[in-house]
Design an enzyme around this catalytic site. Structure first.
Site, PDB file in Angstrom:
ATOM      1  N   GLY A 117     -45.337-121.179 -25.175  1.00 54.61           N
ATOM      2  CA  GLY A 117     -44.917-122.424 -25.028  1.00 54.61           C
ATOM      3  C   GLY A 117     -45.767-123.475 -23.861  1.00 54.61           C
ATOM      4  O   GLY A 117     -46.244-124.471 -24.130  1.00 54.61           O
TER       5      GLY A 117
ATOM      6  N   TYR B  63     -42.544-128.717 -18.373  1.00 52.63           N
ATOM      7  CA  TYR B  63     -43.049-129.894 -18.458  1.00 52.63           C
ATOM      8  C   TYR B  63     -43.468-130.499 -16.957  1.00 52.63           C
ATOM      9  O   TYR B  63     -44.653-131.208 -16.805  1.00 52.63           O
ATOM     10  CB  TYR B  63     -42.387-131.166 -19.066  1.00 52.63           C
ATOM     11  CG  TYR B  63     -42.036-130.661 -20.582  1.00 52.63           C
ATOM     12  CD1 TYR B  63     -43.075-130.148 -21.309  1.00 52.63           C
ATOM     13  CD2 TYR B  63     -40.766-131.086 -20.882  1.00 52.63           C
ATOM     14  CE1 TYR B  63     -42.608-130.038 -22.589  1.00 52.63           C
ATOM     15  CE2 TYR B  63     -40.581-130.800 -22.503  1.00 52.63           C
ATOM     16  CZ  TYR B  63     -41.393-130.320 -23.102  1.00 52.63           C
ATOM     17  OH  TYR B  63     -41.241-129.940 -24.476  1.00 52.63           O
TER      18      TYR B  63
END
Length: 148
Positions: free
Chosen positions: A91, A126
């Site tokens: 990811g 993020y």
């Protein structure tokens, strides 16, 4: 880590549709089928398979939308790593490569995404990549983040 992106085509669509998130994550992201249906209706979306070598490990979807005045917006709308490959760095690696790709492809510095409330793992990833919350929500009530 040898991460690449391949457009979703008729040749890999069935494999991409088999991707699943881990238990308890289902409400944090739309299914791959929903994403592909949306991309079929709106050609601004770019759905891609995420590959490690020749192995399909995930899915992402992004696009550029002119309706955000005055200059449009690039959205990295979906990022999904299959449950079998979670926790192995895919990811994070895919996110960094996607950001590079989007900046090159669209020539924009700002990249937007949205996060469902409670998806703290994704929001943390993020934030570590340079995104920050804008204080706004999208049409579905998700929190908007931007990376500049």
């Amino acid at each position: 880590m040898n991460i690449t992106f391949k457009p979703v085509t008729e040749e890999n669509r069935a494999d991409v549709l088999q991707l699943k998130v881990g238990k308890g994550q289902e409400h944090f992201i739309e299914s791959v089928q929903q994403c592909l249906d949306e991309a079929d209706k709106r050609k601004s979306w770019r759905p891609v398979g995420i590959y490690h070598g020749e192995e399909l490990v995930g899915f992402a979807m992004y696009g550029f939308f002119w309706e955000y005045f005055p200059v449009g917006r690039v959205w990295m709308d979906r990022l999904l790593i299959d449950e079998k490959y979670q926790g192995k760095g895919y990811g994070k690696a895919a996110l960094h490569l996607l950001l590079e790709r989007l900046r090159k492809e669209y020539g924009r510095k700002k990249i937007y995404l949205s996060v469902i409330e409670g998806n703290d793992v994704a929001a943390g990833m993020y934030k570590n990549a340079g995104f920050r919350f804008t204080g706004r929500r999208d049409l579905h009530g998700e929190h908007i983040m931007v990376c500049e």
